[in-house]
Structures are given as structure tokens and as C-alpha cells.
Design a protein around this motif. Structure first.
Motif, mmCIF file in Angstrom:
data_model
loop_
_atom_site.group_PDB
_atom_site.id
_atom_site.type_symbol
_atom_site.label_atom_id
_atom_site.label_comp_id
_atom_site.label_asym_id
_atom_site.label_seq_id
_atom_site.Cartn_x
_atom_site.Cartn_y
_atom_site.Cartn_z
ATOM 1 N N ARG A 107 0.854 -1.203 0.000
ATOM 2 C CA ARG A 107 0.000 0.000 0.000
ATOM 3 C C ARG A 107 0.879 1.239 0.000
ATOM 4 N N TYR A 139 -5.558 -5.355 -8.173
ATOM 5 C CA TYR A 139 -5.109 -4.280 -7.271
ATOM 6 C C TYR A 139 -3.703 -4.528 -6.734
ATOM 7 N N GLN A 147 -11.809 -10.219 0.330
ATOM 8 C CA GLN A 147 -11.555 -8.933 -0.367
ATOM 9 C C GLN A 147 -12.836 -8.144 -0.618
ATOM 10 N N ASP A 168 -9.459 -10.850 4.870
ATOM 11 C CA ASP A 168 -9.003 -9.509 4.464
ATOM 12 C C ASP A 168 -10.095 -8.887 3.602
ATOM 13 N N ILE A 214 -8.231 0.306 3.107
ATOM 14 C CA ILE A 214 -8.784 1.144 2.045
ATOM 15 C C ILE A 214 -7.927 0.911 0.800
ATOM 16 N N SER A 261 -5.619 1.038 -2.185
ATOM 17 C CA SER A 261 -4.498 1.928 -2.473
ATOM 18 C C SER A 261 -4.034 1.647 -3.905
HETATM 19 N N1 5AD Z 1 -4.826 -1.717 -1.618
HETATM 20 C C1 5AD Z 1 -5.357 -2.092 -0.429
HETATM 21 N N2 5AD Z 1 -5.162 -3.300 0.107
HETATM 22 C C2 5AD Z 1 -4.421 -4.183 -0.584
HETATM 23 N N3 5AD Z 1 -4.062 -5.455 -0.310
HETATM 24 C C3 5AD Z 1 -3.302 -5.904 -1.324
HETATM 25 N N4 5AD Z 1 -3.143 -4.945 -2.248
HETATM 26 C C4 5AD Z 1 -3.838 -3.860 -1.817
HETATM 27 C C5 5AD Z 1 -4.077 -2.570 -2.343
HETATM 28 N N5 5AD Z 1 -3.568 -2.182 -3.518
HETATM 29 C C6 5AD Z 1 -4.529 -6.179 0.864
HETATM 30 C C7 5AD Z 1 -5.352 -7.403 0.491
HETATM 31 C C8 5AD Z 1 -4.428 -8.532 0.804
HETATM 32 C C9 5AD Z 1 -3.664 -7.979 1.973
HETATM 33 C C10 5AD Z 1 -2.392 -8.663 2.291
HETATM 34 O O1 5AD Z 1 -3.423 -6.642 1.610
HETATM 35 O O2 5AD Z 1 -6.502 -7.438 1.306
HETATM 36 O O3 5AD Z 1 -5.128 -9.738 1.133
#
Ligand code: 5AD
Ligand code: SF4
Length: 455
Positions: A68, A180, A282, A320, A352, A354
Motif C-alpha cells: 500500500r 489491485y 476482499q 481480508d 482502504i 491503495s
Molecule cells: N490496496 C489495499 N489493500 C491491498 N491489499 C493488497 N493490495 C492492496 C491494495 N492495492 C490487501 C489485500 C491482501 C492484503 C495482504 O493486503 O486485502 O489480502
């Protein structure tokens, strides 16, 4: 494999005198923390001792996370603040490792704008640490190694942070390309360690008295898929369960698309495997899941949950959640609230969204204002607080097996530990119990933990 003995000998000679001190700080996930333990292992071999005080450190390594933007900003802030330290002590060596170094724009930014940094070391280049250190000690202003050596095939020494909980990476990288996520870009494709090596490592840890073995991978369910003839993850669990000794096996993370019945049966049948599954959802909306390229629907996810709960209604699940994925609507967000109420997780880890440059989602239009995302996050946390408070009541009157972690920071005279179900348990007891399994009878449920009495 590169043999570092000659380099290490040369570094020791250059360092001379009293043992130098190193500070290694790891950010982010447990895989990165595990890399940090390997970095420390190599440093110890060279002759470094460790400190938490940056003023007395001769070497500082920041082992970074890129998942993030906030994690990256934090590290850039810390690197910036180290300019003063370097001015006061010009011999100080500052190295940056971890996921941030694998993004060309970050590596470039570090090189250009932070002259206090002596070297950059990629996630697959930990074994090049002696060579990078030697450069710095010889006065080279900046060196970098971000090549892919696949260190995992070597036995890199490790200085473990705990004497009773050990992380064991079983695979590296990820093939899933959730839209993401930056991980596949910074950690590469999936590479599984050999099961023989993993079993040997776990045997050694159990022999040394470790009580919790945490198997790590971005998607442990696809363990072995990348190498011919290798056993599957459920088979690995069964083999590890056969190791003699009193210990608990945990693992992280499982991708719901691969959470097969074979896996769930293995978890339920292996007595040493914790009765807890972290299954990252997610989003509870199938349309968002599709935009995320998660390759399962909300219905499919619920089928897996229902199968687990049909075998054990109290089974502990955590997850998550990403709030505010590009163009997430109120309706889609409500689907997430509905599903967390239906599943009744013991805990959720929520983030949130990112934007990560280079990922597919970074190119998606996003009209949702930041304050709406903030409001959704607060709603989600409030809903989960209520669920946890209610759901934890199922433990009242039951005896839970707890691995004692530490003295409670909040309540004097109390200890804190994690139950087999991954629930935080607080109880009165003596610190001599830290690192041991105890039984606690639960008397009270809060929304973040349960409390009880030693049996
Ligand atoms: N923005 C926000 N959360 C993220 N995760 C992974 N990439 C992003 C992102 N770009 C979160 C997911 C993952 C955890 C390790 O981090 O929920 O399961
Ligand atoms: Fe990222 Fe998805 Fe791989 Fe997890 S499974 S590391 S979220 S790409």
C-alpha cells in the motif's frame, strides 16, 4: 549458489575491532519479516550484533513493503530522517531491501534523492548482502543488486525474532495477478521450496522447542504446482502433522479459489493444524470480485465456508477486506457487509484500496470520493466489532488451549496469548509461562479478545 565465505572474511577484516552493531527493521507481511530474519542471520555470520537504537547502529537496513502507498510513504519518511544520522556519523551504512526496491521508480528515487542510502538489495538477492556491504565499506557511494537469485534454494542462516514461534516460507511469489495487487510484480512467479527441505526445517524447529510453526506463502494452496512430482499442500500438511512433538501448525494465506475440500478435510483431520483458516474475501460483491480478477464469486466462497461449518459449526475464520476498490458502489459495499454478517468472522483485516502503479486497477476510473471510502471503512469496522463481541461468546465456559505470547500491555498481572482458533486470550498468570501451552477457561468475551482463568 554463491559462496560468501571469502567475502565475509574480508568484511570481518575491514571491520576489525569491536563487533559492529546493526539495526534491521522489517515492514509489512510475515514473509517480509521472515526475509528480515535471514538478513539478520547473514549479518550475525559476518559478526554483527543487533540494536534497536539507531543512534548506536553502524548499519541500518530497512526491509520495505510495497503493498500500500501508506507503507511506502512511511519508509521514505524514515529514510529522509536518516540524513541527519548519516551527517553525524559518516561511517553509517544505510541499506534498503524488500518489495519497494523491486519497483524501478522507487529504486531510482532512492538513488537520486536519498544520497544517505549506501545500497539497495532486491527481494531475491539477500545472499548478495556481503558483496553490497563490502562495496559500502570500501567507500562505494551507492550499489544495487536487484537480480533474481532465488535464495530460497539455499540454506540462508536465520536469526529468529521469537524463541517459540517460527515462520517457515514454503513458497515465494504469486501467479494470480489480482488487479489491485503489486505482489506478483515485486515477488515474481510462484516458486515452491522442496517438501523434503521444509519437513527437515520443521523437524529441526520442533526439536529446538518451537511451539508454533507458521507456513508462509502468498497462496499456499497452490504449493507444489510449479514443480513436477512435488506433493500438494494438503499432503504437506499431513506429513508435517506426523512430526512428533507438542506444537501447532498455522499457515497463511489461502486463496479461496483453491480452497478445495481436500484441503479442508486435511485441516480438520490433522490434530496439530490450528482450527483457524484465514480466507481473504476482499469483497462480498461478485461484480467487484470479477473486477479484482479474484476468480471466485461470493456464492462459491460461501460454499467453501458452508462446507467447513457443516463439519465444525464453531470453526474460526478470519479474512481480508479491501474497501473502496475503483467504482465500488454503495450496493456492492452492502454485499460485503451482508457476507461478513453471514460468515461471522472472528476477525477481519480491512484496508482502504491503495492505487499501485503498474497494476491493472491503477488504470481503472474511480469516481468514489475519499470521504465515502472512509465512511464505508468505519461502517465495516463497527459491524465487525458487533460480530466479534457476539461471536466470541461461544467460547464462554469452554477451555481453550493457548500459546502464551507475552505479558499484557494493558493489564498488569495479566498474560496474553493466542488460542488454537487464533483468538487473543487474556488471563492472570506468571511470566514464566511465556512460550508455553496452557489451558484457559473462558469467562468473558470482549470485541477484540476473550478473558478467562488458568485451569
Ligand atoms: N490496496 C489495499 N489493500 C491491498 N491489499 C493488497 N493490495 C492492496 C491494495 N492495492 C490487501 C489485500 C491482501 C492484503 C495482504 O493486503 O486485502 O489480502
Ligand atoms: Fe496479491 Fe492476489 Fe497474489 Fe494475494 S493472491 S498476493 S492479493 S495477486
Amino acid at each position: 549458489m554463491n559462496d560468501n565465505s571469502a567475502l565475509i572474511c574480508e568484511i570481518r577484516t575491514l571491520l576489525g575491532g569491536s563487533p559492529p552493531k546493526a539495526l534491521v527493521r522489517s515492514f509489512g507481511c510475515q514473509l517480509n519479516v521472515s526475509d528480515g530474519e535471514k538478513i539478520k542471520g547473514l549479518l550475525e555470520k559476518i559478526g554483527y550484533t543487533f540494536t534497536e537504537n539507531e543512534d548506536e547502529a553502524d548499519l541500518i537496513i530497512l526491509n520495505t513493503c510495497a503493498v500500500r502507498e501508506s507503507a511506502e510513504d512511511r519508509v521514505f519518511g524514515i529514510i529522509g530522517s536518516m540524513k541527519k544520522l548519516k551527517e553525524l556519523k559518516p561511517s553509517l551504512i544505510i541499506g534498503i531491501s524488500g518489495c519497494m526496491t523491486a519497483q524501478a521508480h522507487n529504486a531510482e528515487k532512492i538513488k537520486k534523492s536519498y544520497p544517505q542510502v549506501s545500497f539497495v538489495m532486491g527481494t531475491s538477492a539477500i545472499s548478495s548482502l556481503p558483496a553490497l556491504l563490502l562495496d559500502s565499506l570500501r567507500g562505494v557511494k551507492f550499489s544495487a543488486d536487484t537480480s533474481e537469485y532465488d535464495d530460497f534454494s539455499q540454506s540462508v542462516p536465520q536469526v529468529r525474532d521469537s524463541s517459540f514461534k517460527a515462520s517457515v516460507p514454503i513458497m515465494f511469489g504469486c501467479n494470480n495477478f489480482c488487479t489491485y495487487c503489486i505482489v506478483p510484480y515485486v515477488r515474481g512467479r510462484e516458486r515452491s521450496r522442496r517438501s523434503d527441505d521444509i519437513i527437515r526445517e520443521v523437524c529441526g524447529l520442533v526439536h529446538d522447542g518451537y511451539k508454533e510453526i507458521m507456513l508462509l506463502g502468498q497462496n499456499v494452496n497452490s504449493y507444489g504446482n510449479d514443480s513436477d512430482g512435488e506433493i500438494s499442500f494438503p499432503q504437506l500438511l499431513r506429513k508435517l502433522n506426523g512430526i512428533e512433538g507438542d506444537f501447532v501448525i498455522r499457515f497463511m494465506s489461502s486463496h479461496p479459489k483453491d480452497a478445495s475440500r481436500e484441503l479442508i478435510d486435511a485441516i480438520l483431520e490433522c490434530d496439530k493444524v490450528a482450527k483457524h483458516l484465514h480466507l481473504p474475501l476482499q469483497s462480498g460483491s461478485s461484480s467487484v470480485l470479477d473486477r479484482m480478477n479474484r476468480r471466485y464469486t461470493a456464492e462459491k466462497y460461501l460454499e467453501t465456508v458452508d462446507y467447513i461449518r457443516s463439519k465444525d459449526p464453531d470453526y474460526s475464520l478470519t479474512t481480508d477486506i479491501i474497501v473502496g476498490f475503483p467504482n465500488e458502489t454503495d450496493e456492492e459495499f452492502k454485499d460485503t457487509l451482508d457476507i461478513i454478517r453471514r460468515v461471522r468472522y472472528d476477525n477481519i483485516y480491512s484496508f482502504i484500496y491503495s492505487k499501485r502503479s503498474g497494476t491493472k486497477a491503477a488504470a481503472m476510473a474511480d469516481a468514489t470520493p475519499e470521504d465515502v471510502k472512509g465512511r464505508r471503512m468505519r461502517e465495516l469496522l463497527e459491524a465487525q466489532r458487533e460480530i466479534s463481541a457476539e461471536h466470541y461468546k461461544r467460547f464462554i465456559g469452554r477451555k481453550l488451549r493457548v500459546l502464551v505470547d507475552d505479558a499484557s500491555k494493558k493489564h498488569t498481572g495479566f498474560l496474553t496469548g493466542k488460542s488454537n482458533e487464533f483468538i487473543i486470550v487474556e488471563f492472570e498468570g506468571d511470566t514464566s509461562l511465556i512460550g508455553k501451552f496452557v489451558e484457559v477457561e473462558i469467562t468473558e468475551a470482549m470485541n477484540w479478545a476473550v478473558r478467562g482463568k488458568l485451569v
